[in-house]
Write an enzyme that holds these catalytic residues in place. Structure first.
Site, PDB file in Angstrom:
ATOM      1  N   ARG A 110       0.836  -1.207   0.000  1.00  0.00           N
ATOM      2  CA  ARG A 110       0.000   0.000   0.000  1.00  0.00           C
ATOM      3  C   ARG A 110       0.873   1.261   0.000  1.00  0.00           C
ATOM      4  NH1 ARG A 110      -4.592   0.760   4.545  1.00  0.00           N
ATOM      5  NH2 ARG A 110      -2.767   1.218   5.814  1.00  0.00           N
ATOM      6  N   LYS A 118      -2.602   7.175   1.102  1.00  0.00           N
ATOM      7  CA  LYS A 118      -2.406   7.433   2.531  1.00  0.00           C
ATOM      8  C   LYS A 118      -1.313   8.489   2.638  1.00  0.00           C
ATOM      9  CE  LYS A 118      -2.241   4.916   6.874  1.00  0.00           C
ATOM     10  NZ  LYS A 118      -3.219   5.765   7.527  1.00  0.00           N
ATOM     11  N   GLU A 141     -16.053   6.989   6.069  1.00  0.00           N
ATOM     12  CA  GLU A 141     -15.272   6.286   7.087  1.00  0.00           C
ATOM     13  C   GLU A 141     -15.116   7.211   8.274  1.00  0.00           C
ATOM     14  OE1 GLU A 141     -11.273   5.576   5.590  1.00  0.00           O
ATOM     15  OE2 GLU A 141     -11.267   7.506   4.575  1.00  0.00           O
TER      16      GLU A 141
HETATM   17  N1  PMP Z   1      -9.291   5.158   7.303  1.00  0.00           N
HETATM   18  C1  PMP Z   1      -8.409   6.115   7.621  1.00  0.00           C
HETATM   19  C2  PMP Z   1      -8.683   7.517   7.228  1.00  0.00           C
HETATM   20  C3  PMP Z   1      -7.234   5.785   8.329  1.00  0.00           C
HETATM   21  O1  PMP Z   1      -6.342   6.729   8.640  1.00  0.00           O
HETATM   22  C4  PMP Z   1      -7.010   4.443   8.715  1.00  0.00           C
HETATM   23  C5  PMP Z   1      -5.790   4.076   9.507  1.00  0.00           C
HETATM   24  N2  PMP Z   1      -4.701   3.819   8.687  1.00  0.00           N
HETATM   25  C6  PMP Z   1      -7.968   3.482   8.355  1.00  0.00           C
HETATM   26  C7  PMP Z   1      -9.100   3.877   7.639  1.00  0.00           C
HETATM   27  C8  PMP Z   1      -7.772   2.029   8.684  1.00  0.00           C
HETATM   28  O2  PMP Z   1      -6.795   1.472   7.836  1.00  0.00           O
HETATM   29  P1  PMP Z   1      -5.903   0.247   8.318  1.00  0.00           P
HETATM   30  O3  PMP Z   1      -6.832  -0.818   8.772  1.00  0.00           O
HETATM   31  O4  PMP Z   1      -5.130  -0.143   7.094  1.00  0.00           O
HETATM   32  O5  PMP Z   1      -5.047   0.752   9.414  1.00  0.00           O
END
Ligand code: PMP
Length: 292
Positions: A52, A151, A184
């Site tokens: 990622r 990200k 989210e």
């Molecule tokens: N959405 C956002 C905006 C985030 O910052 C995160 C944390 N990384 C997540 C969802 C969850 O992603 P992950 O399970 O890959 O940590």
């Protein structure tokens, strides 16, 4: 024990781990990152996080000056050097330092930084009692502006929403997308359960492709539960039987109210608790999931 940080290709003591004030990560939020858990000394979902990171970097035209295998080794090395057995890794790649201005061609030395630390995001009791959510007035970044799939180091969108949560005494904050659908939370993906069926917004709702989200979808399917990735509105949360959030930092945590309305009976539900138990088993290596 001195905290050692990986920077410029080697481990340095924390006090020496500094970047230039001309670094475009600082000046413009120009860079990408990962937040990764370490369980029992193993870096959790390591390959998926590295993939990622490289995808985020590709999307912003940032060439990471190390191979995926080298970045992976740097993470392992930093975890070991800091004696972290259960903790958190922040893996950051910045554009590097350059002239003032947005011209990425005038930057040099992208920096790969690895910090390994302890983490306790929410107090233990909240995993039993669940989180209160409010809906933010700040919508999630429009996918055609700054896609949530990247990200990036620019988290201001999420921070603005989180500030609203502090004012309201909420544990997390729900963000809607540009068409008013559920996207989210500020640092987690969201799921609801209604009559035994699990629903979560699809990636094209403008959300981060969470790795905990992907793992939990597999865990639910493994239990024979139906999982639908489909567009949701707040009504789906208000009227759900259960709701939970997923994230590397948050893990799997129940959400028990939204905007003052209890979700279900206002307590963490049985399917949420089962999935949390499965998730813990996954982190201990007792279960495996395929995220490919
Ligand atoms: N959405 C956002 C905006 C985030 O910052 C995160 C944390 N990384 C997540 C969802 C969850 O992603 P992950 O399970 O890959 O940590």
């Amino acid at each position: 024990m001195t905290q050692h940080v990986f920077l410029a290709g080697r481990l340095v003591p924390e006090a020496e781990a500094t970047v230039s004030v001309f670094d475009h990560g600082l000046l413009y939020g120009d860079g990408v990152f990962e937040g990764i858990r370490v369980y029992g000394g193993s870096v959790f979902l390591h390959d998926a996080h590295i993939d990622r990171l490289f995808e985020s970097a590709k999307a912003i035209h940032l060439e990471i000056p190390m191979s995926p295998a080298e970045v992976k080794a740097a993470v392992e090395q930093t975890v070991e050097a800091n004696g972290v057995t259960d903790g958190y890794v922040r893996l950051v790649v910045t554009r590097g330092s350059g002239a003032l201005g947005l011209d990425i061609r005038k930057t040099a030395n992208p920096q790969v930084i690895v910090i390994a630390a302890d983490i306790a995001l929410y107090p233990k009791e909240l995993y039993q009692s669940g989180l209160k959510l409010i809906t933010s007035g700040t919508i999630r970044n429009h996918p055609a502006a700054l896609p949530a799939r990247v990200k990036s180091l620019n988290y201001l969108n999420n921070i603005l929403a989180k500030i609203e949560g502090f004012a309201a005494g909420a544990g997390e904050v729900l963000m809607l997308n540009h068409v008013g659908q559920v996207a989210e939370c500020t640092g987690d993906n969201i799921f609801v359960i209604k009559r035994g069926v699990i629903k979560t917004p699809p990636l094209d709702a403008g959300i981060l492709a969470g790795l905990t989200r992907a793992a939990v979808i597999q865990l639910a399917k493994r239990r024979g539960l139906e999982v639908r990735e489909e567009a949701m509105v707040r009504h789906d949360i208000y009227t759900a039987d259960e709701c939970f959030l997923t994230g590397s930092a948050a893990e799997v945590i129940a959400a028990v109210s939204l905007d003052g309305r209890p979700i279900g009976d206002g307590k963490p539900g049985p399917i949420t608790n089962d999935l949390l138990a499965d998730f813990r088993a996954l982190t201990r290596g007792e279960i495996e999931v395929d995220l490919s």
